[in-house]
Design a protein around this motif. Sequence first.
Motif, PDB file in Angstrom:
ATOM      1  N   ARG A  63      20.502 -72.038 -41.383  1.00  0.00           N
ATOM      2  CA  ARG A  63      21.811 -72.253 -40.743  1.00  0.00           C
ATOM      3  C   ARG A  63      22.752 -73.016 -41.674  1.00  0.00           C
ATOM      4  NH1 ARG A  63      20.646 -70.267 -37.520  1.00  0.00           N
ATOM      5  NH2 ARG A  63      20.450 -70.827 -35.366  1.00  0.00           N
ATOM      6  N   LEU A  67      18.937 -61.749 -29.306  1.00  0.00           N
ATOM      7  CA  LEU A  67      19.717 -62.940 -29.665  1.00  0.00           C
ATOM      8  C   LEU A  67      21.015 -62.549 -30.359  1.00  0.00           C
ATOM      9  CD1 LEU A  67      17.050 -65.521 -30.889  1.00  0.00           C
ATOM     10  CD2 LEU A  67      17.957 -65.131 -28.598  1.00  0.00           C
ATOM     11  N   ALA A 115      22.580 -58.961 -26.633  1.00  0.00           N
ATOM     12  CA  ALA A 115      22.973 -59.938 -25.613  1.00  0.00           C
ATOM     13  C   ALA A 115      23.989 -59.355 -24.640  1.00  0.00           C
ATOM     14  CB  ALA A 115      23.540 -61.192 -26.279  1.00  0.00           C
ATOM     15  N   LEU A 140      17.736 -72.855 -16.742  1.00  0.00           N
ATOM     16  CA  LEU A 140      17.568 -73.631 -17.975  1.00  0.00           C
ATOM     17  C   LEU A 140      16.282 -74.454 -17.915  1.00  0.00           C
ATOM     18  CD1 LEU A 140      21.276 -74.807 -18.440  1.00  0.00           C
ATOM     19  CD2 LEU A 140      20.012 -73.242 -19.944  1.00  0.00           C
ATOM     20  N   LEU A 166      17.056 -68.551 -21.468  1.00  0.00           N
ATOM     21  CA  LEU A 166      18.404 -68.563 -22.035  1.00  0.00           C
ATOM     22  C   LEU A 166      19.403 -68.032 -21.020  1.00  0.00           C
ATOM     23  CD1 LEU A 166      17.757 -66.908 -25.506  1.00  0.00           C
ATOM     24  CD2 LEU A 166      18.406 -69.291 -25.104  1.00  0.00           C
ATOM     25  N   ILE A 167      20.651 -68.433 -21.173  1.00  0.00           N
ATOM     26  CA  ILE A 167      21.714 -67.795 -20.387  1.00  0.00           C
ATOM     27  C   ILE A 167      22.527 -66.931 -21.348  1.00  0.00           C
ATOM     28  CG2 ILE A 167      23.748 -68.149 -18.955  1.00  0.00           C
ATOM     29  CD1 ILE A 167      22.341 -70.553 -17.810  1.00  0.00           C
ATOM     30  N   GLY A 176      25.209 -64.638 -23.266  1.00  0.00           N
ATOM     31  CA  GLY A 176      26.678 -64.654 -23.279  1.00  0.00           C
ATOM     32  C   GLY A 176      27.258 -66.027 -23.555  1.00  0.00           C
ATOM     33  N   TYR A 177      26.395 -67.029 -23.635  1.00  0.00           N
ATOM     34  CA  TYR A 177      26.864 -68.396 -23.927  1.00  0.00           C
ATOM     35  C   TYR A 177      26.154 -68.920 -25.160  1.00  0.00           C
ATOM     36  CZ  TYR A 177      29.864 -68.648 -19.952  1.00  0.00           C
ATOM     37  OH  TYR A 177      30.911 -68.414 -19.110  1.00  0.00           O
ATOM     38  N   GLY A 178      26.893 -69.734 -25.929  1.00  0.00           N
ATOM     39  CA  GLY A 178      26.329 -70.302 -27.155  1.00  0.00           C
ATOM     40  C   GLY A 178      26.694 -69.453 -28.351  1.00  0.00           C
ATOM     41  N   ALA A 236      25.909 -69.419 -32.943  1.00  0.00           N
ATOM     42  CA  ALA A 236      25.366 -70.116 -34.107  1.00  0.00           C
ATOM     43  C   ALA A 236      26.458 -70.808 -34.923  1.00  0.00           C
ATOM     44  CB  ALA A 236      24.602 -69.128 -34.986  1.00  0.00           C
ATOM     45  N   LYS A 254      21.556 -80.301 -25.741  1.00  0.00           N
ATOM     46  CA  LYS A 254      21.046 -79.631 -26.951  1.00  0.00           C
ATOM     47  C   LYS A 254      21.819 -78.367 -27.332  1.00  0.00           C
ATOM     48  CE  LYS A 254      17.467 -76.773 -24.792  1.00  0.00           C
ATOM     49  NZ  LYS A 254      16.106 -76.300 -24.836  1.00  0.00           N
ATOM     50  N   LYS A 256      24.531 -76.379 -28.732  1.00  0.00           N
ATOM     51  CA  LYS A 256      25.630 -76.856 -29.588  1.00  0.00           C
ATOM     52  C   LYS A 256      26.974 -76.257 -29.194  1.00  0.00           C
ATOM     53  CE  LYS A 256      22.736 -78.045 -33.497  1.00  0.00           C
ATOM     54  NZ  LYS A 256      21.547 -77.213 -33.193  1.00  0.00           N
ATOM     55  N   ASN A 275      30.570 -66.520 -25.497  1.00  0.00           N
ATOM     56  CA  ASN A 275      30.821 -65.708 -26.686  1.00  0.00           C
ATOM     57  C   ASN A 275      31.323 -64.327 -26.235  1.00  0.00           C
ATOM     58  OD1 ASN A 275      28.440 -63.960 -26.279  1.00  0.00           O
ATOM     59  ND2 ASN A 275      27.247 -65.790 -26.827  1.00  0.00           N
TER      60      ASN A 275
END
Length: 440
Positions: A43, A270, A274, A306, A311-312, A314-316, A318, A363, A365, A370
Amino acid sequence: MLIHDKIAAQLPAWRERVSRLVKNYGSYKVCDVTVEQIYGGIRDVQIQVTDISVVDPYEGVRLRGYTVPEVLQLLPKVPGAEYPLLGGLYYLLMVDELPTLEDALAVEAEWRTRNQIPAHVYNVLKTMPPDTHPMTLLSQGIMALQTNSVFSRYYSNGGAVKNDYWKAYLEDSLNLTACMPILAAFIYNLKYRNGDFIPPDPSLDWAANFAHMIGKDDPHYMDLCRLFFVIHADHEGGNVSAHTSHLVGSALSDTYLACAAGLNGLAGPLHGLANQECLRWLLKVREHFGGIPSKEQIAEFARAQLESGQLIPGYGHAVLRITDPRFSVQLDFAEKYCPDDELIVLVKRIYETLPDILKATGKVKNPYPNVDAINGALQYHYGVREFDFYTVLFGVSRVLGFTAHLVWARALGKPIERPKSLTTNMLEELVGLRPPADKG
Ligand SMILES: CC(C)(COP(=O)(O)OP(=O)(O)OC[C@H]1O[C@@H](n2cnc3c(N)ncnc32)[C@H](O)[C@@H]1OP(=O)(O)O)[C@@H](O)C(=O)NCCC(=O)NCCS
């Protein structure tokens, strides 16, 4: 040919620019890599250069320097359309200039002359079991088209000149991108419309033709296709699919091989998959509550999910640390054309609720949506309800980005990629946890 001539004219200056950097600053250190980064999916490690697009965590993607709203505003449109011609976007990605309407139409015309798909490609797909995932079919279709590769023939005939590789890659790129809407529509019709084949309408543009070929002649859906294909085309070079196609292309695997490889990466949950997972999740929430839940109910549902370690979708993100602008422009479309659609109402309510829940985990970020958090709901509204197809739509668009990166990588003579891997012992030695190995 327009794109060829434009790139050829720019190349001497580009080659000079790159060689000056490498010659005069070759030993300049761009970044350090930490143990955490090595174990954390490399990353943020700056390992490549591409000028097609760049993603800023707080602004989103810029395609050749333009933000998503700017691209949507500035690219030429056909009369009656609210969203741009994909021929114009491809011109921008390839040539790094804003196209005129004439330029955009010239690319569209070029595509029309190159969109013949050989019968064996269709035959390959027809022999697959009916439950084959459409992304597998898309990748297979491109692999079957590889028999057309101009670069592969050029190279294997002997005498290929390195400085000219890009010309054959450009030929392959125009041929492949010309075929993408037809190939995708064939897969859709094969899987969900009894194999009915609707030929492309030469009076329609690349994106609108896809809509037409899956039996949707609704002008709003055609505009949604234009919007969808523009915003999914590229997201800089480091994401799984773009990096994969670049890496595979660096071995001089041709455009077809490199793009199929990239799409196989896009097919992961991922990454591009998604969007289908997101729609599945929206439907699950609606079914669970027998309709649209309140914000409190959404919060409770999301917390439970959660806590169970799921995972949920559509959210989050990198890289992004804001609401993805590609989500926002689709929300604008939804507000305009289908604000009362039940799934769109659900998308909005989740958007008002979920970021706080995700922030509270301490946690995640990026707690914001998205691109995938809404695109399936829009497709669903217009009757494209086979959600395992949604990643194919993403793939049709992303091949525009892959191919622009590939052409420029060959044009600038980028070499085969070969980063170095270490063993755990080597890392432990480096950090002082283990004495240096006795090499004697
Ligand atoms: C996109 C994604 C893969 C980015 O991964 P990333 O860079 O590792 O994300 P983060 O650094 O924020 O992850 C930190 C933690 O938050 C979790 N997290 C991130 N996004 C999450 C989400 N949407 N739902 C639940 N947990 C999430 C991660 O799983 C990780 O947990 P861990 O430490 O227990 O392993 C991730 O946000 C995700 O899986 N999102 C859902 C799938 C999706 O929408 N993908 C499309 C991307 S365009």
